[in-house]
Scaffold this motif. Structure first.
Motif, short mmCIF file in Angstrom:
data_model
loop_
_atom_site.label_atom_id
_atom_site.label_comp_id
_atom_site.label_asym_id
_atom_site.label_seq_id
_atom_site.Cartn_x
_atom_site.Cartn_y
_atom_site.Cartn_z
N ALA A 102 0.82 -1.22 0.00
CA ALA A 102 0.00 0.00 0.00
C ALA A 102 0.85 1.26 0.00
CB ALA A 102 -0.93 0.00 1.21
N GLU A 103 2.07 1.19 0.59
CA GLU A 103 2.93 2.37 0.64
C GLU A 103 3.53 2.71 -0.72
OE1 GLU A 103 3.16 -0.18 2.71
OE2 GLU A 103 2.71 0.64 4.70
N GLY A 104 3.60 1.74 -1.64
CA GLY A 104 4.29 1.98 -2.89
C GLY A 104 3.39 2.22 -4.09
N GLY A 105 2.12 2.00 -3.95
CA GLY A 105 1.24 2.10 -5.11
C GLY A 105 1.08 3.51 -5.64
N ALA A 106 0.83 3.62 -6.94
CA ALA A 106 0.59 4.93 -7.57
C ALA A 106 -0.78 5.47 -7.17
CB ALA A 106 0.68 4.80 -9.08
N GLN A 107 -0.89 6.80 -7.19
CA GLN A 107 -2.12 7.48 -6.84
C GLN A 107 -2.46 8.51 -7.92
OE1 GLN A 107 -0.91 9.30 -3.14
NE2 GLN A 107 -1.50 7.52 -1.92
N VAL A 108 -3.72 8.90 -7.99
CA VAL A 108 -4.12 9.95 -8.91
C VAL A 108 -4.92 11.00 -8.15
CG1 VAL A 108 -6.26 8.78 -9.68
CG2 VAL A 108 -5.14 10.45 -11.17
N PHE A 109 -4.60 12.27 -8.41
CA PHE A 109 -5.24 13.41 -7.77
C PHE A 109 -5.85 14.32 -8.83
CE2 PHE A 109 -1.88 12.02 -4.98
CZ PHE A 109 -2.35 12.22 -3.69
N TRP A 319 -2.92 18.51 -1.57
CA TRP A 319 -3.75 18.18 -2.71
C TRP A 319 -5.07 17.56 -2.28
CZ3 TRP A 319 0.46 15.08 -5.88
CH2 TRP A 319 1.47 15.97 -6.28
N GLY A 320 -5.13 17.14 -1.04
CA GLY A 320 -6.30 16.42 -0.58
C GLY A 320 -6.15 14.93 -0.81
N ALA A 321 -7.21 14.20 -0.58
CA ALA A 321 -7.15 12.75 -0.74
C ALA A 321 -7.09 12.39 -2.22
CB ALA A 321 -8.37 12.11 -0.08
N PRO A 322 -6.34 11.34 -2.56
CA PRO A 322 -6.35 10.88 -3.95
C PRO A 322 -7.74 10.36 -4.31
CG PRO A 322 -5.22 9.30 -2.56
CD PRO A 322 -5.47 10.50 -1.71
N ILE A 323 -8.11 10.52 -5.57
CA ILE A 323 -9.41 9.99 -5.98
C ILE A 323 -9.33 8.48 -6.21
CG2 ILE A 323 -10.15 12.19 -6.93
CD1 ILE A 323 -9.72 10.98 -9.72
N ALA A 324 -8.12 7.97 -6.37
CA ALA A 324 -7.95 6.52 -6.53
C ALA A 324 -6.48 6.18 -6.32
CB ALA A 324 -8.39 6.07 -7.92
N ALA A 325 -6.23 4.93 -5.96
CA ALA A 325 -4.87 4.41 -5.79
C ALA A 325 -4.87 2.93 -6.15
CB ALA A 325 -4.39 4.61 -4.35
N VAL A 326 -3.73 2.44 -6.55
CA VAL A 326 -3.58 1.00 -6.78
C VAL A 326 -2.62 0.44 -5.73
CG1 VAL A 326 -4.12 0.98 -9.23
CG2 VAL A 326 -1.78 1.45 -8.50
N THR A 327 -2.86 -0.78 -5.32
CA THR A 327 -2.02 -1.44 -4.32
C THR A 327 -1.32 -2.62 -4.97
OG1 THR A 327 -3.50 -0.79 -2.53
CG2 THR A 327 -1.97 -2.60 -2.09
N PRO A 328 -0.01 -2.53 -5.17
CA PRO A 328 0.72 -3.64 -5.79
C PRO A 328 0.79 -4.85 -4.87
CG PRO A 328 1.96 -1.56 -5.88
CD PRO A 328 0.83 -1.36 -4.92
N PRO A 329 1.18 -6.00 -5.42
CA PRO A 329 1.40 -7.18 -4.59
C PRO A 329 2.53 -6.93 -3.59
CG PRO A 329 1.27 -7.78 -6.91
CD PRO A 329 1.34 -6.28 -6.85
N PRO A 330 2.70 -7.80 -2.60
CA PRO A 330 3.75 -7.61 -1.59
C PRO A 330 5.14 -7.46 -2.20
CG PRO A 330 2.25 -9.34 -0.90
CD PRO A 330 1.88 -8.99 -2.31
N LEU A 331 5.97 -6.63 -1.55
CA LEU A 331 7.34 -6.47 -2.02
C LEU A 331 8.10 -7.78 -1.96
CD1 LEU A 331 8.47 -3.04 -0.51
CD2 LEU A 331 8.41 -3.67 -2.93
N ALA A 332 7.77 -8.64 -0.99
CA ALA A 332 8.47 -9.92 -0.90
C ALA A 332 8.31 -10.74 -2.18
CB ALA A 332 7.95 -10.71 0.30
N GLU A 333 7.18 -10.59 -2.86
CA GLU A 333 6.97 -11.32 -4.11
C GLU A 333 7.79 -10.74 -5.26
OE1 GLU A 333 2.84 -11.75 -5.01
OE2 GLU A 333 2.34 -12.48 -3.00
N LEU A 334 8.34 -9.54 -5.05
CA LEU A 334 9.18 -8.92 -6.06
C LEU A 334 10.59 -9.52 -6.06
CD1 LEU A 334 9.25 -6.57 -8.17
CD2 LEU A 334 10.05 -5.09 -6.32
N ILE A 335 11.01 -10.10 -4.93
CA ILE A 335 12.39 -10.57 -4.80
C ILE A 335 12.73 -11.64 -5.83
CG2 ILE A 335 14.10 -11.52 -3.21
CD1 ILE A 335 13.02 -8.66 -2.54
#
Length: 501
Positions: A102-109, A319-335
């Motif tokens: 959740a900390e790494g996902g992209a957001q749109v404002f 900017w206020g709250a993002p209107i949407a965000a994406v949550t990538p899979p866990p970082l551990a799965e990136l290894i």
């Protein structure tokens, strides 16, 4: 919720032949072995290597006893063995690596535009390596953010790609200039899309005219290539104009020759992401009245970067709250996606994430400082390694076999150690070792990270010997003469070690 133990189990189920426990002894400096038979056999094989090649090799058993030692404290260019430092540091230092990212996902404002104009769209990246615009995307999809904007408004002003979550350091020190533009050395950015690489295809013209180029419209390819008589060799090259979208195609392709393919890197990932996002908005019926723009965090002095990062955090909050965000899979799965295929771009973003999470601005220097402090605490000899990037593309990186063995022995003992080891390529089975050791006694019995750079080969990990012993090894070859390869000799050495033990 995915736990660390579940993640490890999933990886091990995929590789049952290697899912055996490693029980290490105390964290002691390896001590000399008593029998020199294996040592002499290895030295005899190394004497067959191309003249001028420098080798470093350390092989130890689970208790740290030395089996073979060749220049163990000499420092070598480790190439992609650098990724072992990066991925171990990520698992040790990044919190909740086994949870959805959740900390790494992209957001749109949506931000107020200038007076009397519609709101601007800001696509804001936070270091995710897996955001995708693919038509068949299922997870971490840019389309989700485009749908959210289209549901909110039918007219926007500018479309802004913002990668200021990290400083604007697109390449690390020590990377060869001719690698820039290649997919192996694509630029790093907090806003990255499609692994920051694009395909180019070249097809010979049957009539003998200039070859035909198929490339995404984002790229500018100057075609200076020629189609030549059937049977002639293909000599095509793509030369990149740095910090631009422009490539120059030159050389020849023969009539009837197979299609020539290349993957190229993108120099301004935020610009590419914003350009694709603007296109997606238009496809959804959203009018884009403004232009595509980018926002980067300037690269400043070390003492100023945290202040800049804090200021950017305040700006985002305004900017206020993002209107949407994406949550990538866990970082551990990136290894495994980094270590098995040796994915450079993902590794570079992990390094910057490490720096950001550990109190810095997300600069390369912040990430390297956090890594170095971690590994010195772990007992890796400080004089045995100096790193300048996260992927191993930098020719400035240095590591000794002893430092690499210390890293391996420490990493395996950590709670995440079994999963980390399972992310290494398996000889003759997968990743960058798919075709190596196939049909030999070591097929399926070596689990190790490869490394290849100009005049450099590396391989570090574990092996199971003929008698069933489990050994750690770190093997480097530097200054390999042009036109030669150290790989056959290195593989022969490891087969000798395995047979003798």
């Amino acid at each position: 919720m995915i736990t660390r133990f579940a993640f490890a189990a999933l990886l091990l189920l995929a590789q049952p032949a290697l899912a055996q426990s490693i029980v290490d002894g105390p964290r002691a400096r390896p001590v000399a072995a008593q029998d020199g038979t294996t040592q002499r056999a290895v030295e005899a094989v190394l004497a067959e290597a191309p003249k001028g090649t420098r080798f470093g090799l350390l092989v130890v058993d689970l208790q740290g006893r030395v089996i073979v030692s060749v220049n163990p404290d000499m420092r070598f260019v480790p190439a992609s063995n650098t990724k072992l430092f990066t991925t171990a540091a990520a698992l040790a230092l990044l919190p909740r690596a086994e949870w959805p990212d959740a900390e790494g996902g992209a957001q749109v404002f949506l931000m107020p535009g200038t007076t009397g104009k519609p709101k601007d769209v800001v696509l804001y990246g936070r270091g995710d390596a897996r955001l995708s615009s693919a038509a068949d995307c299922k997870v971490d999809c840019l389309a989700v953010l485009a749908d959210a904007v289209a549901a909110k408004t039918r007219v926007v002003g500018d479309v802004i790609g913002d990668d200021s979550y990290f400083p604007d350091q697109r390449w690390s020190a020590g990377m060869s200039w001719n690698n820039i533009g290649d997919y192996n050395a694509t630029a790093a950015s907090a806003l990255s899309l499609d692994a920051n690489e694009l395909p180019v295809r070249v097809i010979a013209d049957p009539a003998g005219g200039p070859p035909l180029i198929a490339a995404p419209p984002y790229l500018i390819v100057r075609n200076e290539a020629l189609t030549v008589t059937a049977g002639a060799p293909t000599t095509l090259q793509l030369e990149h104009r740095v910090n631009s979208r422009e490539f120059r195609l030159y050389g020849t392709i023969a009539v009837g020759a197979p299609e020539w393919r290349a993957r190229v890197g993108i120099d301004d990932p935020a610009d590419y992401a914003a350009t694709v996002f603007a296109r997606m908005l238009r496809e959804r019926g959203v009018k884009v009245l403004g232009t595509v723009q980018v926002r980067h965090q300037p690269v400043m002095g070390k003492d100023l970067q945290p202040a800049v990062a804090a200021g950017q955090a305040v700006a985002v909050a305004e900017w206020g709250a993002p209107i949407a965000a994406v949550t990538p899979p866990p970082l551990a799965e990136l290894i495994p996606l980094i270590n098995k295929p040796s994915q450079n771009h993902h590794a570079e973003l992990l390094l910057r994430r490490i720096g950001r999470v550990n109190g810095g601005s997300g600069s390369v220097e912040d990430g390297l400082a956090a890594e170095r402090a971690l590994f010195i605490r772990a007992g890796v000899p400080a004089e045995g390694f100096d790193l300048f990037d996260g992927s191993g593309m930098s020719s400035y990186n240095r590591a000794s076999p002893r430092a690499m063995i210390a890293l391996l022995r420490w990493g395996i003992r950590q709670p995440w150690g079994t999963a980390w080891l399972a992310s290494f390529p398996v000889a003759g089975r997968d990743g960058t070792l798919t075709k190596r050791f196939a049909g030999t006694p070591l097929e399926g019995r070596i689990q190790a990270k490869t490394g290849t750079l100009n005049a450099t080969n590396a391989l570090s990990g574990t092996m199971t010997t003929a008698s069933g012993r489990r050994l750690f090894f770190a093997f480097f070859a530097n200054d390999v003469p042009d036109g030669a390869s150290a790989v056959p000799i290195m593989e022969k050495v490891l087969e000798v070690v395995a047979a003798a033990n």
